[in-house]
Design an enzyme around this catalytic site. Structure first.
Site, PDB file in Angstrom:
ATOM      1  N   THR A 192      -8.945  41.562  49.145  1.00  0.00           N
ATOM      2  CA  THR A 192      -7.559  42.003  48.927  1.00  0.00           C
ATOM      3  C   THR A 192      -7.422  43.232  48.035  1.00  0.00           C
ATOM      4  O   THR A 192      -6.379  43.876  48.053  1.00  0.00           O
ATOM      5  CB  THR A 192      -6.723  40.856  48.327  1.00  0.00           C
ATOM      6  OG1 THR A 192      -7.303  40.444  47.079  1.00  0.00           O
ATOM      7  CG2 THR A 192      -6.663  39.679  49.285  1.00  0.00           C
ATOM      8  N   ASP A 193      -8.450  43.564  47.248  1.00  0.00           N
ATOM      9  CA  ASP A 193      -8.297  44.678  46.304  1.00  0.00           C
ATOM     10  C   ASP A 193      -7.995  45.995  47.009  1.00  0.00           C
ATOM     11  O   ASP A 193      -7.188  46.801  46.520  1.00  0.00           O
ATOM     12  CB  ASP A 193      -9.550  44.831  45.451  1.00  0.00           C
ATOM     13  CG  ASP A 193      -9.666  43.752  44.381  1.00  0.00           C
ATOM     14  OD1 ASP A 193      -8.734  42.938  44.252  1.00  0.00           O
ATOM     15  OD2 ASP A 193     -10.693  43.724  43.670  1.00  0.00           O
TER      16      ASP A 193
ATOM     17  N   SER B 108     -14.231  43.935  48.439  1.00  0.00           N
ATOM     18  CA  SER B 108     -13.469  45.094  48.909  1.00  0.00           C
ATOM     19  C   SER B 108     -13.562  46.332  48.012  1.00  0.00           C
ATOM     20  O   SER B 108     -13.359  47.441  48.508  1.00  0.00           O
ATOM     21  CB  SER B 108     -12.013  44.719  49.170  1.00  0.00           C
ATOM     22  OG  SER B 108     -11.320  44.412  47.989  1.00  0.00           O
TER      23      SER B 108
END
Length: 322
Positions: free
Chosen positions: A85-86, A53
């Site tokens: 998720t970052d 991400s």
């Protein structure tokens, strides 16, 4: 039978842990197969990207948004996006701003790769599919489903580097839960607007204020800067040494948006001292209420890309419910 489109973009949910213990991208995304537990949901999977991400850009967010809009026109019942998720919260909020609420759009991911002990990807994917297939998820805006919780894309944020319960909504909490019997909603977000943009404006930056800050970073911004978001101190204040450089940016016509660097609360023009919020607002700084820095930047990008300027842009960015 509900028909759900699963758009896979990469991230930990699609990765594997190698023999050295490092998590690396997989050649074959394990999420491409629908979970076996689904009996009344037909899933069509597409791999849009296979990227960590931090590699996701606003241009790639736009590609996901355009694919969702195509699917909505074609009559799909809902969409799930798997994502690292970052930057998940930024992509989710971008989708919230640029896709219609006529079908559920749900973003999910994982904190553990697919072959780690306690891997959470399959479970989160299953939960996200169940939410996307729910009639109650219509009109809710883009949702983030992780660890049995349903959050709004607008306010959710990643709060821990590795914990599976990393995604939290400060001040408000989740709007629903995924139970054994399906999703249960307990709250509903205020109505949102939609900006169906076809391009994204570049050169929108984010700076974080700190004690002793001066104008160096403001003056270092390139001449083609299209907008700036500042994570200000406290309720919305800046060190006085930043003010001359800030004024130069504003004089160039650069939209400057201010949020608080605090985890909870919102930026307001409360303090009337040098560098305080009262003076900043008088200078022409736009206060964005309710969003964190990274999401305020996404909203500024979308507003600029929609052609908004001046007062219309300020009102759009400041309004947390549109």
């Amino acid at each position: 039978m509900k028909h759900i489109l699963a758009l896979h973009t990469g991230g930990t949910i699609s990765m594997t842990e190698n023999e050295a213990g490092a998590v690396v991208p997989s050649t074959n995304n394990p999420m491409m197969a629908a979970p076996a537990q689904l009996k009344d949901i037909a899933v069509t999977s597409e791999e849009v990207f296979n990227l960590p991400s931090p590699h996701i850009t606003p241009e790639r967010m736009l590609a996901i948004s355009q694919r969702i809009r195509e699917a909505e026109i074609a009559g799909i019942d809902g969409v799930v996006v798997t994502h690292g998720t970052d930057t998940l919260e930024e992509t989710a909020f971008f989708l919230d701003l640029t896709t219609p609420s006529t079908i559920p759009v749900v973003v999910t991911g994982a904190m553990r790769s697919s072959n780690e002990i306690g891997a959470d990807g399959n479970y989160n994917f299953l939960s996200a599919l169940r939410v996307a297939a729910s009639d109650h998820a219509r009109g809710m805006g883009c949702l983030v489903v992780m660890n049995d919780e349903i959050h709004t894309a607008r306010f959710v944020t990643k709060t821990h580097t590795t914990n599976v319960s990393t995604f939290r909504t400060p001040s408000f909490g989740p709007i629903g839960l995924v139970t054994k019997d399906g999703p249960r909603f307990f709250e509903k977000l205020l109505q949102k607007g939609m900006a169906p943009i076809d391009h994204v404006v570049a050169n929108v930056y984010l700076l974080k204020a700190y004690a002793g800050m001066d104008g160096t970073l403001f003056d270092a911004l390139p001449a083609e800067t299209a907008g700036l978001v500042i994570e200000a101190l406290g309720a919305g204040n800046l060190p006085p040494a930043t003010l001359p450089a800030l004024q130069r940016l504003l004089a160039r016509g650069v939209p400057v948006v201010l949020v608080s660097r605090c985890f909870n609360g919102m930026a307001e023009d409360i303090y009337d001292y040098e560098g305080g919020g009262v003076g900043l607002k008088q200078m022409g700084v736009t206060f964005c209420q309710g969003l964190n820095g990274q999401k305020a930047r996404i909203k500024l990008i979308v507003g600029l890309s929609a052609g908004l300027t001046g007062t219309a842009l300020a009102e759009y960015v400041n309004n947390a419910v549109s």
